[in-house]
Design a protein around this motif. Sequence first.
Motif, mmCIF file in Angstrom:
data_model
loop_
_atom_site.group_PDB
_atom_site.id
_atom_site.type_symbol
_atom_site.label_atom_id
_atom_site.label_comp_id
_atom_site.label_asym_id
_atom_site.label_seq_id
_atom_site.Cartn_x
_atom_site.Cartn_y
_atom_site.Cartn_z
ATOM 1 N N PHE A 81 -31.055 43.925 -57.957
ATOM 2 C CA PHE A 81 -30.906 44.205 -56.519
ATOM 3 C C PHE A 81 -29.488 43.907 -56.060
ATOM 4 C CE2 PHE A 81 -35.592 43.037 -56.528
ATOM 5 C CZ PHE A 81 -36.019 44.353 -56.425
ATOM 6 N N TYR A 82 -28.521 44.232 -56.914
ATOM 7 C CA TYR A 82 -27.133 43.841 -56.644
ATOM 8 C C TYR A 82 -26.640 44.294 -55.273
ATOM 9 C CZ TYR A 82 -22.178 43.036 -57.530
ATOM 10 O OH TYR A 82 -20.894 42.577 -57.465
ATOM 11 N N LEU A 83 -26.762 45.590 -55.016
ATOM 12 C CA LEU A 83 -26.175 46.117 -53.765
ATOM 13 C C LEU A 83 -26.849 45.548 -52.514
ATOM 14 C CD1 LEU A 83 -25.573 49.807 -54.904
ATOM 15 C CD2 LEU A 83 -23.879 47.991 -54.621
ATOM 16 N N PRO A 84 -28.184 45.583 -52.425
ATOM 17 C CA PRO A 84 -28.779 44.985 -51.215
ATOM 18 C C PRO A 84 -28.485 43.495 -51.082
ATOM 19 C CG PRO A 84 -30.481 45.700 -52.767
ATOM 20 C CD PRO A 84 -29.190 46.264 -53.246
ATOM 21 N N PHE A 125 -31.632 48.229 -62.674
ATOM 22 C CA PHE A 125 -30.677 48.388 -61.586
ATOM 23 C C PHE A 125 -31.188 49.497 -60.689
ATOM 24 C CE2 PHE A 125 -26.981 49.679 -59.232
ATOM 25 C CZ PHE A 125 -26.364 48.473 -58.968
ATOM 26 N N THR A 126 -31.533 49.142 -59.461
ATOM 27 C CA THR A 126 -32.075 50.183 -58.584
ATOM 28 C C THR A 126 -31.013 50.652 -57.609
ATOM 29 O OG1 THR A 126 -32.943 48.376 -57.281
ATOM 30 C CG2 THR A 126 -34.527 49.647 -58.559
ATOM 31 N N VAL A 161 -24.829 45.827 -63.959
ATOM 32 C CA VAL A 161 -23.980 46.033 -62.773
ATOM 33 C C VAL A 161 -22.654 46.628 -63.235
ATOM 34 C CG1 VAL A 161 -22.842 44.927 -60.833
ATOM 35 C CG2 VAL A 161 -25.075 44.118 -61.587
ATOM 36 N N SER A 162 -22.391 47.852 -62.841
ATOM 37 C CA SER A 162 -21.221 48.567 -63.343
ATOM 38 C C SER A 162 -19.945 48.026 -62.713
ATOM 39 C CB SER A 162 -21.347 50.045 -63.013
ATOM 40 O OG SER A 162 -21.273 50.206 -61.613
ATOM 41 N N ALA A 163 -18.818 48.386 -63.339
ATOM 42 C CA ALA A 163 -17.523 47.962 -62.824
ATOM 43 C C ALA A 163 -17.322 48.449 -61.386
ATOM 44 C CB ALA A 163 -16.411 48.500 -63.722
#
Lengths: 348, 447
Positions: free
Chosen positions: A81-84, A149-150, B402-404
């Motif tokens: 949930f990296y972006l959120p 990765f969503t 997680v991409s660059a």
Amino acid sequence: MMPTLWFVIVALMVVVYVILDGFDLGVGIVHWGVGRTEDERSVNIKAIGPVWDGNEVWLLAAGGTLYFAFPPLYAAGFSGFYLPLMMVLWCLMLRGVSVEFRNHIHDSVWRTFFDGVFTFASALLAIFFGAALGNVIRGVPLNEEGFFFTPLFTDFRTGPEPGVLDWYTVLTGVVSLVALAFHGAVYLALKTDGQQNHKAKRVASGSWWVLLALTLLGVPATLSVRPQLLDNYKNHPWLFVVPALVFAGLIAARHFLRFDEKKAFLASCAYLLGMVGFPVFGLYPVILPASNVPERSLTIHNAAGPAYGLQVGVIWWAIGCVLAIFYFRHLYAVFKGKVSAESAVYGH
Amino acid sequence: MDDALLIHRLHFAFTITYHYLFPQLTMGLAPLIVALKTLAIWKNDERYNQAARFWAKIFGINFAIGVVTGIPMEFQFGTNWAQFSRFAGGVIGQTLAMEGMFAFFLESSFLGLFLYGEKRLGKWGHWWAAFAVFAGSWLSGYFIIATDAWMQHPVGYERLADGTFALTSFWALIFNKWAFWQYLHNMGGAAITGAFVMAALGAFYLLSRKHEEQARIYVRVGVVAGLIFTVLQVFPTGDQQGKLVAQHQPATLAAMEGLFETKQGAELVIIGQPNVKEKKLDNAIVVPNALSMLSYQRWEAEVKGLDAFPPDQWPDNIALLYYSYHIMVGLGTIFIAIMVVSGFLLWRGRLMQSRWMLWVLMMSFPLPYIANTAGWMTAELGRQPWLVYGLLRTAEGYSKTVSAGNGMFSLLGFMGMYTVLSFLFLFLIHREIAHGPDAAPATGGTR
């Protein structure tokens, strides 16, 4: 045994977080509805000033505990949930800064600006947290190593390759927004007097009807997205206490709102406990379901940290928790009672 | 190095470096505020309470920025360093979770009481609130240092078949000898920042002839604390930290000192430029045999140079490591000089009239921030190429999913956000300094 215990501990800490930080997020959401004038909004801020930071610590403490008890879940969930989560972080910053610095300067534009930032960040956080729970219920596409990765959204359907936002998680986000708005309004009713108390109650009763409708929509939607949720309840019928809290809390909150604000607030807490507890205890022993290949789901067994660490943790966690309860009792006792325009600002 | 690894490293480096500008001051001011509160009670002198109240405001603003920039640190273990978390979460999760349970709850509950409860709590109640904030912030520091110390010098663990680290001894993790000295050295650094900032602001008020009575207190407390902590920073804490590096991270020591070749009676470099390409130090000014003496207590002791280690175990940015270390040590030496001269003048009763020395004190407040930053860069660059020294490489630790590009997006986002925070911070601090100390206890009301 140990993984189950830690599952319960982490779940409880999350519930405490939702209840405590929930009311100050909620104050942010209804900030303009209850506080029509700048002075009234100052009262709102005073009502949460001394406690919001401590409330938010439950997020960090729950996160830290999750990290140590279930490292693979923390790793997969946070990177997936990296972006959120980055947006959550920015909202937490904006919100913290606006509560802390709003009252530093007695200037109308300055205060109104931070009132706006406070509401924006609080509302967005409530939606994100609701959507996060929705994502956990629906499941995510885990790869063979248990990572994912969503994207933020795909086609808004709850298929095997969903986005962070789909129709269901948007719904849970909105339920969370309204539930915390109600919770915050009840808290403000508890903490204010006179006109503002009246306004807080009006906002609370208005949002109550929306919340009732959304709850009646949300519970069946949850069961349609993840029907397995009922298995634990069928096997252990006493667990039905948890979902029963949802409706008991909701009705009681409405009932007490008119004449006993404290009981109404406790009822709202019970509602939140039920709303978070129902899916969490339904998922057990799964902690992050895989939407693509069910066997890849993270469970308390394949994601628990090493045994010795978990055993030692019980000891220090229990000590830490007793201390935390002691501090919070002291803090809330010192700042108990109603706040008004005349009372001093106990924010920091 | 591939893009994603570099960006995840920069992401953490940027956010932690910015974050630590604030806790180093709050951790440094906390004991000084307790000292002021103690002096107020002991000497029954209201001026010390007034001073404590003023510094509490500076503390509060710094604390708020410290809190909001601290939250991303815990998150990043999962978001950007997922592989590392998965392998090591069972060990360092202990200390990180303990920080939340034992330090953050204490700190956050008592901060509100400390900042705004002076009237409600009474003399001793308020002293205890100040003490609780001090204890919370210094405990918090310990758990973070214990986490980093385990990465620098892993103890009390075993490696499971799937590569996961499992804790085998809780007490070994908590009482890691590396954590002990690193903690004292780090907290000393924070106290030096607190002392220099307090003295600098006092000097500023004296030079501009404002709030002079209060200013003398700030200078006096700042210089006395500064003298104590600058000396302790070199001996014993810096000395012991250096010996641990020599003993357990010999490749790091060689890179820090710019020692490319193993040597008996190795020299201590005062100034010089590492030339990594040709594996030598250009234009060096050295003290013969001193490095051998400092590291092993014998003038002729052999110190291993980088040539003793395979290049894939060398720290990956030797020049930056070397400069960071030398800047830290150089500034540390200058700090002692400043504080010894100031302390002498204070003892002779001439400091408050020595305008040149007040200028020096005022101008030097940024230096401890630079030294603390350089010190942490030394520790973290020195640990490279390892995330857990000797066991897990940094390249194995970042989030593979997680991409660059995504990492770059959030890195830029943080840069923007922190620029805004910087303006806000400077604006509010400027207002507090311009406003100066208040005579009456803060009710927090409008002014």
